[in-house]
Design a protein around this motif. Structure first.
Motif, PDB file in Angstrom:
ATOM      1  N   GLY A 142     -10.920 -28.791  -1.069  1.00 23.27           N
ATOM      2  CA  GLY A 142     -10.827 -29.636  -1.430  1.00 23.27           C
ATOM      3  C   GLY A 142     -12.239 -29.899  -2.557  1.00 23.27           C
ATOM      4  O   GLY A 142     -12.808 -31.087  -2.456  1.00 23.27           O
TER       5      GLY A 142
ATOM      6  N   VAL B  89      -6.252 -35.283   0.634  1.00 26.57           N
ATOM      7  CA  VAL B  89      -6.914 -34.338   1.067  1.00 26.57           C
ATOM      8  C   VAL B  89      -7.179 -33.249   1.950  1.00 26.57           C
ATOM      9  O   VAL B  89      -7.704 -32.511   2.933  1.00 26.57           O
ATOM     10  CB  VAL B  89      -7.842 -33.816  -0.080  1.00 26.57           C
ATOM     11  CG1 VAL B  89      -8.459 -32.283  -0.528  1.00 26.57           C
ATOM     12  CG2 VAL B  89      -6.936 -33.636  -1.498  1.00 26.57           C
ATOM     13  N   THR B  90      -8.700 -33.828   2.743  1.00 26.75           N
ATOM     14  CA  THR B  90      -9.382 -33.644   4.328  1.00 26.75           C
ATOM     15  C   THR B  90      -8.556 -33.418   5.302  1.00 26.75           C
ATOM     16  O   THR B  90      -8.550 -33.081   6.238  1.00 26.75           O
ATOM     17  CB  THR B  90     -10.135 -34.811   4.374  1.00 26.75           C
ATOM     18  OG1 THR B  90     -10.668 -34.994   3.564  1.00 26.75           O
ATOM     19  CG2 THR B  90     -11.317 -34.906   6.229  1.00 26.75           C
TER      20      THR B  90
ATOM     21  N   PRO C 213     -13.874 -34.355   0.129  1.00 24.01           N
ATOM     22  CA  PRO C 213     -12.232 -35.106  -0.317  1.00 24.01           C
ATOM     23  C   PRO C 213     -12.057 -36.561  -0.255  1.00 24.01           C
ATOM     24  O   PRO C 213     -12.634 -36.987   0.871  1.00 24.01           O
ATOM     25  CB  PRO C 213     -11.652 -33.976  -0.742  1.00 24.01           C
ATOM     26  CG  PRO C 213     -11.980 -33.377   0.827  1.00 24.01           C
ATOM     27  CD  PRO C 213     -13.600 -33.209   0.494  1.00 24.01           C
TER      28      PRO C 213
ATOM     29  N   CYS D 127      -7.386 -30.023   4.943  1.00 21.82           N
ATOM     30  CA  CYS D 127      -8.193 -29.041   4.749  1.00 21.82           C
ATOM     31  C   CYS D 127      -8.275 -28.529   6.323  1.00 21.82           C
ATOM     32  O   CYS D 127      -9.101 -27.637   6.894  1.00 21.82           O
ATOM     33  CB  CYS D 127      -9.270 -29.634   4.066  1.00 21.82           C
ATOM     34  SG  CYS D 127      -9.449 -29.787   2.628  1.00 21.82           S
TER      35      CYS D 127
ATOM     36  N   ALA E 144      -4.469 -29.334  -2.611  1.00 23.92           N
ATOM     37  CA  ALA E 144      -5.545 -29.899  -2.242  1.00 23.92           C
ATOM     38  C   ALA E 144      -6.232 -28.203  -3.132  1.00 23.92           C
ATOM     39  O   ALA E 144      -5.292 -27.189  -2.820  1.00 23.92           O
ATOM     40  CB  ALA E 144      -5.931 -29.516  -0.817  1.00 23.92           C
TER      41      ALA E 144
END
Length: 165
Positions: A84, A41-42, A37, A45, A132
């Motif tokens: 993600g 988003v990372t 992603p 996550c 996400a």
């Protein structure tokens, strides 16, 4: 003669390479495709990874290979979580967008909305209405409702409500 000697020396090295390649480790971890992603988003996550429980549906956490903060696993066969992931095509379906999705988990689970899809060996659930997409694959012999209930607090704390993409 010199060429012959190099071939003889190369044979034991080749045999060692073949033997080593044929051996597998004692680690029976599953291999899982790691999502890729964007940076926002990372980061969500990574936050989720730190909030995930050590046990889900009575199964201990045993992360899959390759190790990543975007994936997690519990048990064997494993419950696999991937954070993600891209939006599932089914979520693009106009019927789903209008709230008429027969595969949505009615009312969500403990404040987390899920799309449920049948998989070859169980079910795949993907979060909806979060910043996400989090996918959870649950084998058929594992209590999927227990897994979703136990994952909900971590998802709620790490992945804010909203629309991903």
């Amino acid at each position: 003669m010199n060429s012959f000697r190099h071939r003889l020396i190369g044979l034991p090295a080749l045999a060692l390479l073949i033997t080593t390649a044929g051996c597998s480790s004692a680690d029976d971890s599953a291999s899982v495709a790691v999502p890729s992603p964007d940076a926002t988003v990372t980061e969500l996550c990574r936050k989720l990874d730190g909030a995930l429980p050590g046990k889900v549906a009575g199964l201990s956490r045993e992360d899959p290979e390759p190790r990543s903060t975007l994936t997690a696993g519990w048990g064997n066969p494993e419950i696999i979580l991937r954070c993600g992931v891209p939006r599932p095509p089914k979520m693009i379906d106009p019927k789903v967008a209008e709230g008429h999705d027969p595969d949505a988990v009615p009312g969500g689970v403990n404040g987390v909305d899920w799309l449920q899809e049948k998989a070859d060996d169980g079910f795949r659930f993907t979060t909806a209405n979060r910043k996400a997409y989090v996918e959870v694959a649950v084998p058929g012999d594992v209590d999927s409702s227990a897994a979703l209930i136990e994952l909900a607090p971590a998802i709620k704390s790490a992945i804010p409500k909203g629309i991903a993409d």
